[in-house]
Design a protein around this motif. Structure first.
Motif: not given
Length: 274
Positions: A107-115, A144-152
């Protein structure tokens, strides 16, 4: 008896050694937990430097302490050192033995990658977190947010690729146009050189234009001076003249004969029989 006694002594030594190792491991784990505890208190006081030292002590005492490695990674997140944070959190996820620990790490790895705007990689991290705890709605929301960001990001990359391809086509057209213009200029230059060469060929040794008209006139004058040559099978003008004179003489003789016959009273036939 001696052999049996040797076996008993050996087993006792091994058991004693195992107990000592177990005691050392328990002691190391206890020390590691104490260092982690101290590090957590320092983190709460926003003393990241001191907290990092305590977490490193914990890892030094027990290299497999998930709590120490995981909390060290989190301390890097708060410092904004995302590369170090990813390294430590990934390390924690790999050595974790429980799903709870793995879930938190991913979970925290995902947060860091989003940053770091690495949305596609974050999607995979959140998926790994949910595999270990499907009930976590916070992780699901982040996914869900990560998927939207990845698509953009994918759409932007596609647009950039299209723009790049368009630039390549424009560059190719410009190159072709330049080559066409260069060829046209060269053709015009070659034509100018050819015209100049032809002009030079029409000049005499002194650089003056040759009087082709006068030369041609002289040639015509020479042709006029020479009598026309009869073609094969055709009479010359002199032969025609002689023939006409002979015909005139013959006609005159016939006319004189007719006049003489009229004077005698005879009718002369002037038409020929068929």
């Amino acid at each position: 008896m001696k052999y049996i006694l040797f076996i008993i002594i050996t087993l006792t030594a091994i058991f004693s050694f195992s107990q000592d190792k177990e005691k050392e491991a328990l002691l190391a784990a206890k020390k590691a937990n104490n260092y982690v505890y101290e590090g957590n208190n320092l983190i709460n006081e926003d003393d990241f430097v001191s907290a990092e030292k305590e977490y490193r002590k914990a890892i030094s005492e027990q290299g497999t302490t998930v709590a120490g490695i995981y909390n060290l990674g989190n301390s890097y997140i708060k410092k904004g050192s995302y590369e170090e944070a990813l390294y430590r959190l990934d390390q924690a996820a790999k050595i974790a033995t429980s799903k709870v620990e793995k879930h938190k790490a991913y979970h925290n790895i995902g947060n860091v990658l989003m940053e770091n705007k690495k949305c596609k990689e974050a999607v995979e991290a959140y998926k790994n977190a949910l595999r270990n705890d499907p009930s976590d709605e916070e992780t699901r929301y982040n996914l869900g947010l990560a998927k939207i960001c990845a698509e953009q990001q994918k759409d932007k990359e596609d647009d950039k690729k299209d723009d790049k391809d368009k630039d390549k086509k424009d560059d190719k057209k410009d190159q072709e146009k330049k080559e066409g213009d260069d060829k046209k200029d060269q053709d015009q230059k070659d034509k100018g050189d050819q015209d100049k060469k032809e002009g030079d060929d029409k000049k005499d040794d002194k650089g003056k234009p040759k009087d082709e008209k006068n030369d041609k006139g002289k040639g015509d004058e020479k042709e006029k001076q020479q009598p026309p040559q009869p073609r094969p099978g055709q009479m010359s003008p002199q032969q025609v003249k002689s023939l006409l004179e002979a015909m005139n003489n013959q006609e005159q003789k016939v006319q004189e004969k007719v006049n003489a016959e009229k004077q005698k009273g005879y009718k002369i036939k002037t038409e020929k029989d068929w």
